[in-house]
Design an enzyme around this catalytic site. Structure first.
Site, short mmCIF file in Angstrom:
data_model
loop_
_atom_site.label_atom_id
_atom_site.label_comp_id
_atom_site.label_asym_id
_atom_site.label_seq_id
_atom_site.Cartn_x
_atom_site.Cartn_y
_atom_site.Cartn_z
N GLY A 109 0.84 -1.19 0.00
CA GLY A 109 0.00 0.00 0.00
C GLY A 109 0.87 1.24 0.00
O GLY A 109 1.99 1.22 0.53
N GLY A 110 0.38 2.32 -0.59
CA GLY A 110 1.16 3.55 -0.65
C GLY A 110 2.49 3.31 -1.33
O GLY A 110 2.55 2.74 -2.42
N ASP A 111 3.58 3.73 -0.65
CA ASP A 111 4.91 3.53 -1.23
C ASP A 111 5.66 2.43 -0.47
O ASP A 111 6.89 2.44 -0.42
CB ASP A 111 5.70 4.83 -1.23
CG ASP A 111 5.95 5.37 0.17
OD1 ASP A 111 5.28 4.90 1.12
OD2 ASP A 111 6.81 6.25 0.34
N GLU A 112 4.91 1.49 0.09
CA GLU A 112 5.53 0.38 0.82
C GLU A 112 5.32 -0.93 0.05
O GLU A 112 4.21 -1.26 -0.35
CB GLU A 112 4.95 0.25 2.23
CG GLU A 112 5.74 -0.70 3.10
CD GLU A 112 5.33 -0.65 4.57
OE1 GLU A 112 6.20 -0.68 5.44
OE2 GLU A 112 4.11 -0.59 4.84
#
Length: 216
Positions: A109-112
Site C-alpha cells: 500500500g502507498g509507497d511500501e
C-alpha cells in the site's frame, strides 16, 4: 424431410447447443478465475497485493523464504512536485524492478512494498534491489526523478507471515532512522513497539550512496 435428414438436423442442433453451453461454462469459469486473480493483484502495479502475498506465503513457507519490507525514501516530494500521476509512474517502475527478485514481490500500500526472497544470499539480493530502485525514473514529461529505499530483512518465522513482516518492518524502521539502506532484523536492537509519532524523517529525493551496506 426424411427421417435420416431430420436426425442429422437434430444431432447438429444438439451438438451446437452442447458446444454453446460448454463455451458459456468456460467463459464463466474464466471470468471467475480472473476475478479471483484480480483480488490477489495490486490494481496499479500488477504485482501481488497483501492477499496475494499471503497466498504466496502459503505455497512458499516450506522453503523458508526471507521476508523483505521496502519503504521508498523521497517519494512524497515526487508527488508534491510533479503530481500524483507522476507518483504512479514511479510506483509502477519500482514494482517492475521488484519483479526481478527470486521470489514474489508485492505492494502493501502507498509507497511500501514487500517480497518473499528465495535467494541463498538475501542480503546481496536486497542490496541489488536497493540499487535497482535508486535508478532514475523518467516521467512522461521527460523529467527524471529518483527515489531510494529503506529495506528491512527478516527470516521466515514459525509464527507465520504476519510475524515475519513485523520483524522486517522493525528492521526497515532502523534502516530508515540510520540511513543504513538495508538492515537485517536483530531481536536485540529492533522491536515492534508502535511509535507515538512517525519516526520517519521528512525525506527528499537523493542519490543512492555508492555502497549500500547491510547493518545488523
Amino acid at each position: 424431410m426424411t427421417d435420416h435428414l431430420l436426425s442429422g438436423v437434430l444431432f447438429a442442433a444438439c451438438l451446437a447447443l452442447f458446444c454453446w453451453d460448454q463455451y458459456r461454462l468456460y467463459a464463466v469459469r474464466y471470468e471467475l478465475a480472473m476475478l479471483h486473480r484480480s483480488t490477489l493483484r495490486d490494481s496499479l502495479t500488477g504485482i501481488a497485493n497483501r492477499a496475494g502475498l499471503a497466498q504466496s506465503w502459503e505455497q512458499l513457507a516450506p522453503l523458508r523464504p526471507w521476508v523483505v519490507v521496502v519503504d521508498l525514501d523521497g517519494f512524497k516530494p515526487v508527488n508534491d512536485t510533479h503530481g500524483h500521476a507522476a507518483g504512479d509512474v514511479v510506483l509502477t517502475a519500482v514494482a517492475s524492478r521488484l519483479r526481478a527478485v527470486h521470489g514474489v514481490a508485492a505492494r502493501l500500500g502507498g509507497d511500501e512494498f514487500a517480497a518473499l526472497l528465495l535467494d541463498t544470499n538475501p542480503a546481496t539480493a536486497a542490496r541489488r534491489l536497493a540499487a535497482a530502485i535508486a535508478a532514475p525514473v523518467r516521467l512522461p514529461s521527460g523529467v527524471a526523478v529518483s527515489v531510494t529505499a529503506s529495506i528491512g530483512l527478516a527470516p521466515a518465522s514459525p509464527a507465520g507471515l504476519a510475524a515475519a513482516l513485523a520483524d522486517a518492518d522493525a528492521a526497515m524502521y532502523r534502516a530508515k532512522a540510520t540511513r543504513a539502506g538495508v538492515v537485517a532484523f536483530d531481536p536485540l536492537r529492533d522491536d515492534h513497539t508502535a511509535p507515538t509519532a512517525d519516526p520517519r524523517p521528512l525525506l527528499r529525493t537523493r542519490e543512492l550512496a555508492p555502497t549500500v551496506g547491510v547493518s545488523r
